[in-house]
Design a protein around this motif. Structure first.
Motif, PDB file in Angstrom:
ATOM      1  N   LEU A  60      13.166  21.008  28.810  1.00 36.11           N
ATOM      2  CA  LEU A  60      12.218  19.985  28.342  1.00 36.11           C
ATOM      3  C   LEU A  60      11.620  20.394  26.997  1.00 36.11           C
ATOM      4  N   PRO A  61      11.336  19.440  26.121  1.00 35.95           N
ATOM      5  CA  PRO A  61      10.897  19.746  24.752  1.00 35.95           C
ATOM      6  C   PRO A  61       9.392  19.953  24.634  1.00 35.95           C
ATOM      7  N   HIS A  62       8.817  20.702  25.564  1.00 30.97           N
ATOM      8  CA  HIS A  62       7.382  20.908  25.565  1.00 30.97           C
ATOM      9  C   HIS A  62       7.067  22.399  25.602  1.00 30.97           C
TER      10      HIS A  62
ATOM     11  N   ASP B 268      10.724   5.716  32.382  1.00 30.32           N
ATOM     12  CA  ASP B 268       9.863   6.892  32.247  1.00 30.32           C
ATOM     13  C   ASP B 268      10.474   8.129  32.901  1.00 30.32           C
TER      14      ASP B 268
ATOM     15  N   GLY C 280       4.553   9.041  23.876  1.00 31.02           N
ATOM     16  CA  GLY C 280       5.810   9.001  23.160  1.00 31.02           C
ATOM     17  C   GLY C 280       6.297  10.379  22.771  1.00 31.02           C
ATOM     18  N   ASN C 281       7.226  10.421  21.854  1.00 27.81           N
ATOM     19  CA  ASN C 281       7.852  11.685  21.470  1.00 27.81           C
ATOM     20  C   ASN C 281       7.329  12.266  20.160  1.00 27.81           C
ATOM     21  N   GLU C 282       6.415  11.570  19.513  1.00 26.78           N
ATOM     22  CA  GLU C 282       5.930  12.053  18.224  1.00 26.78           C
ATOM     23  C   GLU C 282       4.906  13.176  18.383  1.00 26.78           C
ATOM     24  N   ASP C 283       4.016  13.068  19.376  1.00 27.28           N
ATOM     25  CA  ASP C 283       3.009  14.095  19.591  1.00 27.28           C
ATOM     26  C   ASP C 283       3.594  15.279  20.336  1.00 27.28           C
ATOM     27  N   GLN C 284       3.080  16.462  20.069  1.00 25.04           N
ATOM     28  CA  GLN C 284       3.504  17.674  20.768  1.00 25.04           C
ATOM     29  C   GLN C 284       2.720  17.809  22.064  1.00 25.04           C
TER      30      GLN C 284
ATOM     31  N   HIS D   7       3.475  12.549  29.610  1.00 27.38           N
ATOM     32  CA  HIS D   7       3.334  12.663  28.157  1.00 27.38           C
ATOM     33  C   HIS D   7       4.222  11.657  27.438  1.00 27.38           C
ATOM     34  N   THR D   8       5.478  11.578  27.844  1.00 31.68           N
ATOM     35  CA  THR D   8       6.391  10.639  27.198  1.00 31.68           C
ATOM     36  C   THR D   8       5.942   9.200  27.408  1.00 31.68           C
TER      37      THR D   8
ATOM     38  N   PRO E  97      13.633  11.065  30.966  1.00 35.48           N
ATOM     39  CA  PRO E  97      13.546  12.382  30.315  1.00 35.48           C
ATOM     40  C   PRO E  97      13.530  13.568  31.284  1.00 35.48           C
TER      41      PRO E  97
END
Length: 364
Positions: free
Chosen positions: A89-91, A192, A26-30, A21-22, A195
């Protein structure tokens, strides 16, 4: 925007999904990562995948889909890495519950798609065993991948099938996969991996650990699993390829057979018929064997002596690297000793740690 990534095979595919995903979005999309709670016996002493009833603290997303937040806990003695992944993790991690067969997972996917209206849907498999027919002699764990493949092909939404690290799970060699791989989507790099680097320090996944190591530039031959399967680490190892979903389904005999299944028991029966076994049966038998093994305390001196012997034999087989799971099982240790073993080795011989793999010789 929301991106939905389906982690095809359980375990480390969820970690690889976070890395993907990253790298791609990137980090803008969820990111919502739909994954099995199926961490094999090193983490979870109970065979097979966990369902929603095996947890406390889940959060309902749709009638059939539950998120696994950081506060969720598997009900003992079951285990799961998903709550800790949600912590680190931010998901959003959502639970694939396979106990209602492919029909149940299809329903989960359809509800998620309607709920999230995602910008994209990726089905991610690390290694490529999702492209198997189902009867290959090297195949070890076809059931989970076949289930997600069967469900994804029945969803009324476009799903992109991605294979990362072709051949790295030791189930189908790269040579057997190369003709099925489509366009190159991405080649993972050390950046990559950053994270998920902290996760790799504790997560037991072998295929994703090998994928991350090759993204960091590790090359050679890595031995994995209890059977000591050799996996080449090449410049093709950190790649991600798109594969035609319909072609994968037409090839995967197990996925075709289980599309109308409504229970996990039905899925297992088809697996026994097509593949000759159910991987959950293997876990059941191994769990019984492990239960009979008396608990022992790690003896550092004896362990390092055993390690020396194992490394010498591995080098003679042409091996340059191995995983901590492989060492744990090669030294006849149990899953509860894996973390102690890992710390002992890293503290004793830090120069051998090619994170997250172990180098079997001091040479770089």
């Amino acid at each position: 925007m929301t991106r939905l990534i389906v982690a095809a095979g359980g375990g480390g595919d969820a970690v690889a999904a976070a890395m993907l995903h990253t790298a791609l979005y990137g980090n803008e999309d969820q990111a919502v990562i739909l994954a099995y709670a199926w961490d094999r016996l090193l983490i979870d002493p109970i065979p097979g995948p966990r369902g929603a009833s095996d947890f406390t603290g889940l959060k309902r997303m749709t009638p059939a889909v539950w998120a696994v937040p950081a506060k969720a806990r598997p009900i003992a003695p079951a285990g799961s890495t998903l709550p800790r992944l949600a912590t680190e993790l931010p998901h959003t991690f959502a639970l694939i519950d396979p106990h209602q067969g492919a029909e149940g997972i299809t329903r989960q996917l359809e509800e998620l798609v309607n709920h999230l209206t995602p910008q994209s849907i990726d089905l991610l498999d690390v290694g490529g065993d999702i492209l198997a027919r189902g009867d290959e002699p090297t195949l070890k764990s076809p059931l989970a991948d076949a289930l997600t493949l069967a469900a994804c092909c029945q969803v009324n939404a476009p799903v992109r099938l991605l294979v990362a690290g072709p051949g790295l799970d030791g189930e189908l060699p790269l040579e057997a996969l190369r003709g099925m791989l489509g366009p190159l989507v991405h080649t993972f790099t050390a950046k990559d991996v950053e994270p998920i680097s902290a996760v790799l320090e504790w997560h037991p996944s072998e295929a994703t650990s090998v994928l991350a190591a090759t993204a960091r530039g590790v090359r050679g031959a890595c031995e994995i699993r209890d059977a000591g399967l050799p996996v080449p680490l090449t410049d093709e190892s950190p790649t991600v390829h798109e594969v035609d979903l319909d072609e994968a389904v037409s090839r995967n005999q197990l996925a075709q057979a289980i599309m109308a299944t409504a229970t996990l028991e039905e899925v297992e029966a088809h697996s026994r018929e097509i593949s000759g076994y159910s991987e959950i049966d293997y876990e059941r038998n191994k769990a019984l064997w492990l239960k009979e093994q008396p608990p022992t305390k790690l003896d550092p001196e004896a362990t390092l002596a055993q390690l020396d012997q194992f490394e010498g034999e591995a080098r003679a087989r042409g091996v340059t690297h191995t995983t901590f799971r492989r060492i744990t099982e090669a030294l006849n240790l149990n899953g509860t000793q894996r973390d102690d073993l890992r710390q002992l080795l890293i503290n004793s011989r830090p120069e051998r740690y090619d994170a997250p793999l172990w180098r079997v010789s001091a040479e770089s």
